[in-house]
Enzyme design. Sequence first.
Site, PDB file in Angstrom:
ATOM      1  N   ASN A 309       0.846  -1.203   0.000  1.00 24.98           N
ATOM      2  CA  ASN A 309       0.000   0.000   0.000  1.00 24.98           C
ATOM      3  C   ASN A 309       0.879   1.250   0.000  1.00 24.98           C
ATOM      4  O   ASN A 309       0.769   2.120   0.874  1.00 24.98           O
ATOM      5  CB  ASN A 309      -0.936  -0.012   1.208  1.00 24.98           C
ATOM      6  CG  ASN A 309      -2.186   0.805   0.968  1.00 24.98           C
ATOM      7  OD1 ASN A 309      -2.337   1.464  -0.066  1.00 24.98           O
ATOM      8  ND2 ASN A 309      -3.106   0.787   1.921  1.00 24.98           N
ATOM      9  N   HIS A 340      -8.556   3.685   8.302  1.00 23.05           N
ATOM     10  CA  HIS A 340      -9.067   2.431   7.760  1.00 23.05           C
ATOM     11  C   HIS A 340     -10.523   2.185   8.141  1.00 23.05           C
ATOM     12  O   HIS A 340     -11.253   1.536   7.394  1.00 23.05           O
ATOM     13  CB  HIS A 340      -8.207   1.249   8.232  1.00 23.05           C
ATOM     14  CG  HIS A 340      -7.011   1.012   7.369  1.00 23.05           C
ATOM     15  ND1 HIS A 340      -5.802   1.637   7.571  1.00 23.05           N
ATOM     16  CD2 HIS A 340      -6.834   0.209   6.289  1.00 23.05           C
ATOM     17  CE1 HIS A 340      -4.942   1.239   6.658  1.00 23.05           C
ATOM     18  NE2 HIS A 340      -5.536   0.367   5.865  1.00 23.05           N
TER      19      HIS A 340
END
Length: 485
Positions: A309, A340
Amino acid sequence: MATSTTGSTLLQPLSNAVRLPIDQVNFVVCQLFALLAAVWFRTYLHSSKTSSFIRHVVATLLGLYLALFCFGWYALHFVVQSGISYYIMIIIGVENMHNPMMIITQKITSLAYEIHDGMFRKEEELTPSQRCLAVRRMPSLLEYLSYNCNFMGILAGPLCSYKDYITFIEGRSYQLTQSEANGKEDVKYEQRDPSPNIAVTQKLLICGLSLLFHMTVTKTLPVEYNIDDNFRATVSLPMRIIYLYVSLMAARPKYYFAWTLADAINNAAGFGFRGYDKNGASRWDLISNLRIQHIEFSTSFKMFLDNWNIQTALWLKRVCYERASFSPTIQTFVLSAIWHGVYPGYYLTFLTGVLMTLAARAIRNNIRHYFVDSPIVKLCYDVITWIATQVAISYTVVPFVLLSVKPSFLFYSYWYFCLHIACILVLLILPLKRTQKGSIEHESIKPSWPKKLEENILEQNSYSTTNNSFSQKREITCRYPSLKQ
């Protein structure tokens, strides 16, 4: 497979046929449509054939349509959050927006800080990367919506800087990068745009293999089996460790699929060109989100984070780590957990990640130099650290997959919180070599694997010095020396 969705149900028959939820089918089909639209966009709406205004409009409208198809009226969220943040920038002022915008999205917060750096901070206060990315004029509403809602990245990203996107839309990226590659930044070169076809084909092949793996192997290795009472009672400790690693490794291909497809879509539209490698081959990895070989062969926690990521790691580095006044590592992990979502498993994973990162750093600073002189000894060291890293990563991210508090604590209790305790002991025993904020000691990320494998890794990623979201500073040469955006 009938599931509720606020998006279109046009593909419900296909959903039933492949036995996947309708929202997942909508996502994949829309991304494939975006891939075709990207080829059309690059071919018929090239910057040499049409204006930036038309490119902005088409990219925005296609993006909003895909969002509407996937999410239905929930797609209004994209417009509302973009509209509110733009209103704040125009009416209230940019100097007041960079903190409250932290709770919205990566692109909005990134642009907020880039505008803040470009319009409200002195040059000498900026790091090289901040100086390079600083935006020195207010974007128009169309530019802002296009950056946030374009069809290439509205569903799965990846994040890119505002300057990179505007340079792509206006057709300046190839010329600027070519000038830099030749070391003559003030010279403009006439050249044909490099073709992304090979890069797109390679990435689609990776997507296909990742999807096939996910649809077959992943389903036979559920992460939940790690907390099954019968499994724990009947399987030996070595086999439990092996299954922990294999089940978490099998959970990664779905991310490989989604992020690589998103990268391929942007490349197909002509976005993502980074320049040329030493052999003269074009590199289409400007906004790539992962390096699979580096992930699977990581020999340190840092190396894994650097290559997983990637754009989110860069975002965390730029908006949090570089700007934190105290405990930047802890603040960065907490922000990552908040970004998140609300599941407790995210917080458990990232708080465990803080311990793992600090302990791994302490171990590396204190013992690694004893094992680098002899190639044989270093090879043994790399093999051991690879095993330790893969087990530590798997142990850390189980709550991220399980999501809930009870199964996450059940998993850790089955393992007697052993790695948590080990990390705390390491931090108590070994000195943590502190570095001056914004600097890092040089840390090679190249493991001593067989030479052929290492050459393949380096060939794929010739810029193997990666961006560490928590502790790395690198000298950055701005790719836009004359661009005053």
